[in-house]
Design a protein around this motif. Structure first.
Motif, short mmCIF file in Angstrom:
data_model
loop_
_atom_site.label_atom_id
_atom_site.label_comp_id
_atom_site.label_asym_id
_atom_site.label_seq_id
_atom_site.Cartn_x
_atom_site.Cartn_y
_atom_site.Cartn_z
N ALA A 153 -0.16 -1.52 0.27
CA ALA A 153 -0.33 0.11 -0.22
C ALA A 153 0.49 1.14 -0.06
O ALA A 153 0.70 1.93 -1.19
N ARG A 154 2.19 1.67 0.83
CA ARG A 154 3.18 2.61 0.97
C ARG A 154 3.77 2.45 -0.70
O ARG A 154 4.28 3.41 -1.37
N TYR A 155 3.60 1.21 -1.02
CA TYR A 155 4.01 1.31 -2.49
C TYR A 155 3.49 1.92 -3.42
O TYR A 155 3.70 3.23 -4.02
N VAL A 156 1.69 1.90 -3.33
CA VAL A 156 1.19 2.64 -4.46
C VAL A 156 1.20 3.73 -4.21
O VAL A 156 1.59 4.89 -5.53
N ASP A 157 1.07 4.21 -3.19
CA ASP A 157 1.14 5.39 -1.89
C ASP A 157 2.77 6.36 -3.06
O ASP A 157 2.26 7.16 -4.04
N ARG A 158 3.96 5.79 -2.88
CA ARG A 158 5.06 6.30 -3.31
C ARG A 158 5.35 6.29 -4.82
O ARG A 158 5.55 7.50 -5.38
N VAL A 159 4.46 5.80 -5.93
CA VAL A 159 4.89 5.53 -6.95
C VAL A 159 4.25 6.14 -8.10
O VAL A 159 4.04 6.84 -8.88
N ALA A 160 2.70 6.65 -6.87
CA ALA A 160 1.78 6.88 -7.15
C ALA A 160 2.13 9.11 -7.58
O ALA A 160 1.12 9.62 -8.08
N ALA A 161 2.65 8.69 -6.38
CA ALA A 161 3.05 10.72 -5.64
C ALA A 161 4.37 11.02 -7.04
O ALA A 161 4.63 12.36 -6.90
N ARG A 162 5.11 10.48 -8.06
CA ARG A 162 6.00 10.24 -8.79
C ARG A 162 5.19 11.47 -9.94
O ARG A 162 3.95 10.89 -10.55
N PRO A 163 5.74 12.72 -10.33
CA PRO A 163 5.00 13.50 -11.22
C PRO A 163 4.46 13.28 -12.61
O PRO A 163 2.83 12.91 -13.32
N ALA A 164 5.88 12.08 -13.06
CA ALA A 164 5.46 11.04 -14.51
C ALA A 164 3.79 10.62 -14.20
O ALA A 164 2.81 10.60 -15.34
N VAL A 165 4.06 9.70 -13.14
CA VAL A 165 3.00 8.89 -13.15
C VAL A 165 1.95 9.25 -12.67
O VAL A 165 0.43 9.04 -13.12
N ALA A 166 1.40 10.35 -12.43
CA ALA A 166 0.50 11.47 -11.93
C ALA A 166 -0.24 11.82 -13.61
O ALA A 166 -1.11 12.22 -13.67
N GLU A 167 1.06 12.65 -14.09
CA GLU A 167 0.75 12.98 -15.08
C GLU A 167 0.14 12.13 -15.76
O GLU A 167 -1.33 12.06 -16.56
N ALA A 168 0.31 11.12 -16.74
CA ALA A 168 -0.47 9.65 -17.11
C ALA A 168 -1.83 9.53 -16.23
O ALA A 168 -1.88 9.08 -17.36
N LEU A 169 -1.38 9.02 -15.35
CA LEU A 169 -3.40 9.11 -14.99
C LEU A 169 -3.72 10.18 -15.04
O LEU A 169 -4.82 9.49 -15.30
N GLU A 170 -3.95 11.29 -14.65
CA GLU A 170 -4.42 12.52 -15.83
C GLU A 170 -4.80 12.73 -16.72
O GLU A 170 -6.77 12.51 -17.49
N VAL A 171 -3.86 11.79 -17.43
CA VAL A 171 -4.22 11.93 -19.75
C VAL A 171 -5.18 10.57 -19.13
O VAL A 171 -6.17 10.93 -20.60
N GLU A 172 -5.10 10.01 -18.49
CA GLU A 172 -6.24 8.43 -19.41
C GLU A 172 -7.11 8.57 -18.46
O GLU A 172 -8.50 8.40 -19.06
N ALA A 173 -7.23 9.24 -17.58
CA ALA A 173 -8.56 8.88 -16.51
C ALA A 173 -9.78 9.95 -17.85
O ALA A 173 -10.76 10.59 -17.76
#
Length: 205
Positions: free
Chosen positions: A179-199
């Motif tokens: 769970a901590r790992y998922v939060d850590r990866v999700a906080a990476r700017p590139a990951v957040a950007e990809a998630l936003e684009v796909e949403a």
């Protein structure tokens, strides 16, 4: 380059990697039900297998299968450190993780997406996933990422498939390190950007 993707699918993994590397690319959404792209073109003309991801290179050549695509991308910018050098033992360890994620986690989720499968089948799949999560958790208790302190393409892939847990009421808090790992990866700017684009792409459907 052109990345053929579908929001929420495993194509999120190379999408993340492309943004982590800062490589120029065009994201083309695919309707997996109709096998068509956003402009109505037949996706099977790009990838006869009919599924994402597919990466079309500037040469016109098409590369498919997520683990192959993310390694190709990492090798385009080796200084970013998303994959160790080819031929090194750390590279084989990375490939070990990519294969594990592909066969033991990604494919174990597949029966859960099939509405025709009875609850008994789905419960068995969830039990298999729980076993695999229990094997990953001790690794992530000792280090931030799968291969150590450095984020790699394997983390982009694992993060992607772990994201499907919420669709099947699998609470990752059962494995606090995951769970901590998922939060850590999700906080990476590139990951957040990809998630936003796909949403946004999903809402536009």
């Amino acid at each position: 380059m052109k990345l053929y993707f579908s929001p929420g699918a495993c194509s999120l993994s190379p999408h993340i990697v492309l943004r982590e590397l800062g490589l120029p690319f065009e994201a083309i959404k695919v309707d997996l039900a109709s096998k068509t792209t956003a402009d109505g073109a037949d996706f099977r003309a790009v990838n006869p297998k009919g599924y994402v991801p597919a990466l079309q290179l500037d040469s016109g050549e098409v590369l498919t299968e997520g683990p192959a695509i993310v390694q190709y991308l990492a090798d385009q910018k080796p200084e970013a450190g998303l994959a160790p050098a080819n031929g090194s033992m750390p590279r084989y360890r990375l490939q070990e993780w990519l294969n594990f994620i592909s066969t033991e986690i990604h494919k174990q989720f597949s029966p859960l997406f099939n509405p025709a499968n009875p609850d008994s089948v789905k419960d068995a799949q969830k039990a298999k996933l729980a076993q695999r999560f229990a094997e990953i958790a001790p690794v992530l208790e000792k280090q931030d990422y799968l291969t150590g302190s450095q984020f790699s393409v394997a983390d982009a892939y694992l993060f992607t498939v772990l994201g499907w847990s919420k669709y099947f009421h699998i609470d990752l808090n059962q494995w606090p390190a995951i769970a901590r790992y998922v939060d850590r990866v999700a906080a990476r700017p590139a990951v957040a950007e990809a998630l936003e684009v796909e949403a946004k792409a999903k809402k536009a459907a």
